[in-house]
Write an enzyme that holds these catalytic residues in place. Sequence first.
Site, short mmCIF file in Angstrom:
data_model
loop_
_atom_site.label_atom_id
_atom_site.label_comp_id
_atom_site.label_asym_id
_atom_site.label_seq_id
_atom_site.Cartn_x
_atom_site.Cartn_y
_atom_site.Cartn_z
N TRP A 186 6.82 1.02 11.25
CA TRP A 186 7.40 0.47 10.02
C TRP A 186 8.61 -0.39 10.32
CZ3 TRP A 186 3.74 0.41 6.85
CH2 TRP A 186 2.80 1.45 6.82
N ASP B 86 15.50 1.97 5.42
CA ASP B 86 14.20 2.34 4.85
C ASP B 86 14.12 3.87 4.92
OD1 ASP B 86 11.57 2.98 4.34
OD2 ASP B 86 10.71 1.66 5.87
N LYS C 27 5.99 9.84 -0.98
CA LYS C 27 6.17 11.03 -0.12
C LYS C 27 6.95 12.08 -0.93
CE LYS C 27 5.78 7.65 3.30
NZ LYS C 27 4.36 7.59 3.50
N1 PMP Z 1 8.30 2.60 5.59
C1 PMP Z 1 7.95 3.85 5.96
C2 PMP Z 1 8.93 4.69 6.71
C3 PMP Z 1 6.68 4.33 5.61
O1 PMP Z 1 6.33 5.56 5.98
C4 PMP Z 1 5.79 3.50 4.89
C5 PMP Z 1 4.41 3.94 4.46
N2 PMP Z 1 4.01 5.14 4.61
C6 PMP Z 1 6.21 2.22 4.55
C7 PMP Z 1 7.46 1.80 4.91
C8 PMP Z 1 5.30 1.28 3.79
O2 PMP Z 1 5.27 1.69 2.49
P1 PMP Z 1 4.31 1.04 1.38
O3 PMP Z 1 2.93 1.45 1.75
O4 PMP Z 1 4.82 1.69 0.12
O5 PMP Z 1 4.50 -0.42 1.40
#
Ligand code: PMP
Length: 356
Positions: A101, A168, A192
């Site tokens: 991520w 994030d 989550k």
């Molecule tokens: N950042 C983290 C730490 C994640 O775990 C995730 C997805 N599980 C995301 C960003 C991406 O999130 P989204 O699918 O809501 O765009």
Amino acid sequence: MRKVNFSAGPSILPQEVFQQASEAVLNFEGTGLSLLEMSHRDKAFVQVYEEAVSLVKELLAVPSEFEVLFLSGGASSQFFMVPMNLLQDGEKAAYINTGTWSTKAIDEAQLFGEIAVVASSKSSNFNHIPKHYDVPAHFRYLHYTSNNTIYGTQFQSEPNVSIPLVSDMSSDIFSRPIDFSKFDLIYAGAQKNLGPAGVTLVLIRRSILDRQSKKLPSMLDYRIHIANESMYNTPPVFPIYVSMLTLRWLKALGGISAIQLRNDAKAKLLYDEIDRNSLFQGHAVPEDRSRMNVTFTIKDASLEKDFLAKCEENGCEGLKGHRSVGGFRASIYNAMDLSGVERLVSIMKQFEDEKK
Ligand code: PMP
């Protein structure tokens, strides 16, 4: 037997939240209407929204200098909204790369300015959090991912820097206290610890936008969302409602300090078993282990399928590890209670006895 859901996201939410949410779909609080057919401007929904914002502020002790936004587009949209809004022409930003991520956040930010990756744990398959790095004082901000959902590592404390800090927190928000004096912008996809997929929480210090002078598309401009209290367009009403219910649940449980104790106990139980059990080994180095996503592998890889099958037979779902780590990942978010982790630990013990 009720299944225990260890999925990384979308993931487990409190049972009572599912119950209340399902009732609201049929008849929202006795109005005779489904929440799904109500206007987002209706007083009933405006109250839901206001309660959601106020619970976020209360539970996390968000200072008054911050705005609380509920946006759409997932945490992935924040990967580009952050640099679009914060980087003015010629400015640079620093990023710490601790996994998939963070890497995506870096790739997207590079479209909007010069990005320096000041620290990375890539060379060791992201099994730890980098500790020693310098962040030049002239950089606009430092971005990091507080919990690495895929690799199972977590910052135990925030990076210590003199420039604005952006995080994030998609996979560990509401699991522990946040020291807002250290941050300027925090974002988290809901799916989550907060609610269903479809809404992203953004906590933003108003003054970080003071220098913003670029004209941006309205939907991508934090100033527009702030001015319209997240209702510039139709907000994701149902995910916001379910998030509000989850926050009510968290408050009734005793708030962040209570959930943190529960999370610590769950993580300790599982990591102790991984360390004790002769069949398994952890992926993350012990000092950086995540309390949300527990990643581990089986020493004899030929037993992997058998173990997963045994977990499923015993009602434990969603344990297959992400392909970049392999093995297993037990996501033990806020809504998982100790008994869920106890069930997994007892399967691990039985499996060891059977294979001895
Ligand atoms: N950042 C983290 C730490 C994640 O775990 C995730 C997805 N599980 C995301 C960003 C991406 O999130 P989204 O699918 O809501 O765009």
